[in-house]
Design an enzyme around this catalytic site. Structure first.
Site, PDB file in Angstrom:
ATOM      1  N   CYS A  87       0.862  -1.180   0.000  1.00 39.12           N
ATOM      2  CA  CYS A  87       0.000   0.000   0.000  1.00 39.12           C
ATOM      3  C   CYS A  87       0.902   1.235   0.000  1.00 39.12           C
ATOM      4  O   CYS A  87       1.723   1.392   0.915  1.00 39.12           O
ATOM      5  CB  CYS A  87      -0.870  -0.017   1.256  1.00 39.12           C
ATOM      6  SG  CYS A  87      -1.824   1.489   1.518  1.00 39.12           S
ATOM      7  N   CYS A 116      -0.661   3.797  -6.339  1.00 36.11           N
ATOM      8  CA  CYS A 116      -1.598   3.205  -5.383  1.00 36.11           C
ATOM      9  C   CYS A 116      -1.774   1.781  -5.866  1.00 36.11           C
ATOM     10  O   CYS A 116      -1.996   1.558  -7.068  1.00 36.11           O
ATOM     11  CB  CYS A 116      -2.931   3.945  -5.404  1.00 36.11           C
ATOM     12  SG  CYS A 116      -4.243   3.100  -4.495  1.00 36.11           S
TER      13      CYS A 116
END
Ligand code: DGL
Length: 273
Positions: free
Chosen positions: A84, A198
């Protein structure tokens, strides 16, 4: 004194733990499976905290280090991958300070993008929290000082990736809005390379490709992360003695509907943490 070989002390059944706020880390898991198919994996989605991108730095740091502390104590992974960008750019350093297990983070792929661009204009799509990080400023200064890096925070795309994997329809206008927001910035019409900063975004790369049109290349960090995990575990023994597991911090129908996607990524068991 005899030296202890770290490889000899690794429990062959100890998993690699992949951590994200939602399904984004599956884009990393897919690459990991390709080069380390024998690795037992526990995938953790902190979906009770999703989306991270809208939270403050303090909220994200507290959540991520608290959860990873409990997870590593209970699950004893050989390595943790924070799959992440939001969590990594904010909490990687502090998590590394307190946990003993090796931690691989996710870094926006600005360096490869700078090597790829021909026009010198790079777009970066991330969460709102990621694009404001000094971590990103430092990558820009180090690797793209002679380029124009245009950033856009796109929480809608996180929701779109989650919806797509659940099998829900997504309005294509969501992808068009992200492309338009980058193109509308000064110099944006010359973007030829887009960093997917992302881990959710490689899951919707095909849709973004359509929205940006021809002549735009996409780059993300997942190959590099998978290679880094393989490097750090090189020579270690692997033995999968139970099905790989997906853990969620909140249950419900939205998780139930991910069953087939999780199974396709080799995550045969699903449970709550
Ligand atoms: N997958 C996460 C990332 O790479 C973020 C998604 C979220 O906002 O929770 O940044």
């Amino acid at each position: 004194m005899t030296q202890i070989d770290p490889h000899e002390t690794v429990d062959p059944t100890a998993p690699v733990l992949l951590f994200d706020s939602g399904v984004g880390g599956l884009s990393v898991l897919a690459k990991l499976r390709a080069i380390l198919p024998q690795a037992p994996v526990i995938y953790v989605a902190d979906n009770a905290g999703l989306p991270y991108g809208d939270k403050t730095e303090a909220q994200i740091a507290a959540r991520v280090s608290g959860l990873l502390g409990r997870l590593t104590e209970r699950l004893r992974p050989r390595l943790v991958c924070i799959a992440c960008n939001t969590a990594s750019t904010i909490a990687l350093a502090s998590v590394r300070e307190v946990l003993e297990v090796p931690i691989v983070g996710t870094v926006p792929a600005i360096k490869p993008a700078a090597a790829m661009t021909r026009t010198g204009v790079i777009g970066l799509l991330g969460t709102a929290a990621t694009i404001r990080q000094s971590y990103v400023d430092r990558l820009e200064a180090e690797f793209a000082a002679d380029k124009l890096l245009l950033r856009h925070g796109a929480p809608e795309l996180v929701a779109a990736a989650e919806a797509k994997l659940r099998g829900d329809p997504v309005d294509p206008a969501v992808y068009a809005r992200a492309a338009d927001a980058l193109r509308a910035q000064p110099g944006g019409d010359r973007i030829d390379t887009v960093v997917l900063a992302c881990t959710h975004f490689p899951l919707i790369e095909a849709e973004l490709r359509v929205a940006f049109g021809p002549g735009v290349a996409f780059v993300d960090g997942s190959d590099g992360i998978a290679r880094r995990i393989a490097f750090l575990t090189d020579g270690q023994p692997w033995h999968r003695n139970k099905p790989d597991l997906a853990l969620f911090t909140r249950g419900g129908i939205e998780v139930d509907r991910l069953d087939s996607v999780l199974a396709a990524h080799g995550l045969a068991e699903v449970a709550l943490f």
